[in-house]
Design a protein around this motif. Structure first.
Motif, PDB file in Angstrom:
ATOM      1  N   ILE A   1      -2.297  -1.979  -3.479  1.00  0.00           N
ATOM      2  CA  ILE A   1      -3.478  -1.370  -2.875  1.00  0.00           C
ATOM      3  C   ILE A   1      -3.380   0.153  -2.986  1.00  0.00           C
ATOM      4  CG2 ILE A   1      -4.929  -1.190  -0.834  1.00  0.00           C
ATOM      5  CD1 ILE A   1      -3.614  -3.703   0.251  1.00  0.00           C
ATOM      6  N   TRP A   2      -4.288   0.739  -3.733  1.00  0.00           N
ATOM      7  CA  TRP A   2      -4.384   2.198  -3.826  1.00  0.00           C
ATOM      8  C   TRP A   2      -5.355   2.660  -2.747  1.00  0.00           C
ATOM      9  CZ3 TRP A   2      -8.769   5.151  -5.456  1.00  0.00           C
ATOM     10  CH2 TRP A   2      -8.499   6.515  -5.672  1.00  0.00           C
ATOM     11  N   CYS A   3      -4.892   3.580  -1.871  1.00  0.00           N
ATOM     12  CA  CYS A   3      -5.647   3.808  -0.636  1.00  0.00           C
ATOM     13  C   CYS A   3      -5.712   5.278  -0.240  1.00  0.00           C
ATOM     14  CB  CYS A   3      -5.015   2.992   0.499  1.00  0.00           C
ATOM     15  SG  CYS A   3      -5.894   3.124   2.065  1.00  0.00           S
TER      16      CYS A   3
ATOM     17  N   VAL B   1     -12.793  -3.766  -2.438  1.00  0.00           N
ATOM     18  CA  VAL B   1     -12.399  -2.681  -1.536  1.00  0.00           C
ATOM     19  C   VAL B   1     -11.953  -3.260  -0.205  1.00  0.00           C
ATOM     20  CG1 VAL B   1     -13.182  -0.595  -0.331  1.00  0.00           C
ATOM     21  CG2 VAL B   1     -14.038  -1.111  -2.643  1.00  0.00           C
ATOM     22  N   TRP B   2     -10.826  -2.763   0.283  1.00  0.00           N
ATOM     23  CA  TRP B   2     -10.367  -3.072   1.643  1.00  0.00           C
ATOM     24  C   TRP B   2     -10.418  -1.793   2.470  1.00  0.00           C
ATOM     25  CZ3 TRP B   2      -5.499  -6.685   2.142  1.00  0.00           C
ATOM     26  CH2 TRP B   2      -5.800  -7.943   1.580  1.00  0.00           C
TER      27      TRP B   2
ATOM     28  N   HIS C   1      -0.114   6.011   0.709  1.00  0.00           N
ATOM     29  CA  HIS C   1      -1.517   6.030   1.109  1.00  0.00           C
ATOM     30  C   HIS C   1      -1.943   7.422   1.569  1.00  0.00           C
ATOM     31  CE1 HIS C   1       0.732   5.614   4.794  1.00  0.00           C
ATOM     32  NE2 HIS C   1      -0.342   5.839   5.517  1.00  0.00           N
ATOM     33  N   GLU C   2      -3.254   7.644   1.591  1.00  0.00           N
ATOM     34  CA  GLU C   2      -3.864   8.901   2.045  1.00  0.00           C
ATOM     35  C   GLU C   2      -3.295  10.101   1.288  1.00  0.00           C
ATOM     36  OE1 GLU C   2      -3.729   9.060   6.332  1.00  0.00           O
ATOM     37  OE2 GLU C   2      -4.596   7.069   6.556  1.00  0.00           O
TER      38      GLU C   2
ATOM     39  N   GLY D   1      -8.429   0.789  -1.508  1.00  0.00           N
ATOM     40  CA  GLY D   1      -8.435   0.922  -0.059  1.00  0.00           C
ATOM     41  C   GLY D   1      -9.065   2.234   0.373  1.00  0.00           C
ATOM     42  N   LEU D   2      -9.585   2.257   1.595  1.00  0.00           N
ATOM     43  CA  LEU D   2     -10.053   3.487   2.233  1.00  0.00           C
ATOM     44  C   LEU D   2      -9.678   3.414   3.703  1.00  0.00           C
ATOM     45  CD1 LEU D   2     -13.637   3.937   0.728  1.00  0.00           C
ATOM     46  CD2 LEU D   2     -11.678   5.456   0.344  1.00  0.00           C
ATOM     47  N   ASP D   3      -8.951   4.406   4.190  1.00  0.00           N
ATOM     48  CA  ASP D   3      -8.658   4.509   5.620  1.00  0.00           C
ATOM     49  C   ASP D   3      -9.788   5.293   6.280  1.00  0.00           C
ATOM     50  OD1 ASP D   3      -6.331   3.158   5.167  1.00  0.00           O
ATOM     51  OD2 ASP D   3      -5.010   4.899   5.350  1.00  0.00           O
TER      52      ASP D   3
ATOM     53  N   PRO E   1      -7.910  -0.656   4.962  1.00  0.00           N
ATOM     54  CA  PRO E   1      -6.618  -0.999   5.555  1.00  0.00           C
ATOM     55  C   PRO E   1      -6.349  -0.344   6.908  1.00  0.00           C
ATOM     56  CG  PRO E   1      -6.376  -0.479   3.239  1.00  0.00           C
ATOM     57  CD  PRO E   1      -7.741  -0.041   3.648  1.00  0.00           C
TER      58      PRO E   1
ATOM     59  N   ARG F   1       0.857  -1.203   0.000  1.00  0.00           N
ATOM     60  CA  ARG F   1       0.000   0.000   0.000  1.00  0.00           C
ATOM     61  C   ARG F   1       0.886   1.243   0.000  1.00  0.00           C
ATOM     62  NH1 ARG F   1      -3.386   2.615   4.790  1.00  0.00           N
ATOM     63  NH2 ARG F   1      -1.531   1.903   5.865  1.00  0.00           N
TER      64      ARG F   1
END
Length: 226
Positions: free
Chosen positions: A84-86, A155-156, A41-42, A111-113, A158, A38
């Motif tokens: 994983i694109w998040c 979708v995860w 991220h963000e 991904g979504l945090d 993470p 990942r």
């Protein structure tokens, strides 16, 4: 800090760190199992040096940097890494999400945090802009629908965390795990750390019991689904 020009996305995209990235490709390629990677991220926030809008980063710099890393892994014949694109789960009406998506070829999982920061004064990294308890739908719905609209992968989540001040943390996690409205979510990873808030999933027995009850009867995803 966010202003690290030496490590800007432009420099990654231009190949300044190819040899370093290649060592990771070789190392992860030799790992005996599947690796879920990942990177960056963000990117839709403003708290990391790879975020768009800080450190001179533009959306196109992000996608170019991502694709360069991905290409190096392909050159090294790495087959066990899933990308994983998040982004952070906030829908701010900008086009950063669409513009930083590297493309279906380069992304295995979305991904979504997701965080509910509660009612205390927010930590400086929070992107929500106000200190109030937020239900699951408000924390997740808009961003989930948005990325689901332009990318087809599973979708995860993470990073998932809920504060304890301002509402019922156990119920919030139960709502998240039990909601029928997010059928593409196949994995949830708790941010199990007492950090800006006590995000831990075992911060109380009630929370442990709520999570255990929500997970009862679920099945693990298999490789063909991810």
């Amino acid at each position: 800090g966010v202003n690290q020009d030496e490590f800007s996305l432009r420099r990654i995209a231009r190949g300044s760190f190819d040899s370093y990235i290649r060592t990771w490709a070789k190392g992860l390629g030799g790992f005996p199992g599947t690796v879920y990677l990942r990177p960056m991220h963000e990117m839709n926030g403003d708290w990391y040096p790879w975020c768009v809008g800080v450190n001179g980063n533009r959306p196109q710099d992000y996608t170019r940097a991502w694709r360069r890393m991905w290409s190096i892994f392909q050159q090294e014949h790495v087959t066990n890494v899933r990308w994983i694109w998040c982004p952070y789960a906030v829908d701010d009406a900008s086009k950063v999400l669409e513009q930083t998506y590297p493309g279906d070829r380069y992304v295995n999982l979305l991904g979504l945090d997701v965080y509910n920061w509660g009612t205390s004064v927010h930590y400086s990294q929070d992107a929500s802009g106000s200190n109030r308890w937020r239900p699951v739908e408000e924390c997740l719905e808009a961003a989930y629908r948005r990325i689901s609209g332009f990318a087809p992968q599973p979708v995860w989540l993470p990073e998932v965390g809920c504060a304890e001040d301002g509402g019922d943390k156990a119920q919030w996690l139960k709502d998240l795990l039990g909601s029928p409205g997010y059928d593409r979510i196949s994995a949830v990873v708790f941010f199990d750390v007492d950090k800006e808030r006590d995000w831990r999933v075992d911060s109380s027995l009630a929370i442990v019991n709520a999570v255990a009850a929500s997970l009862a009867g679920t099945r693990p995803a298999n490789e063909s689904e991810i």
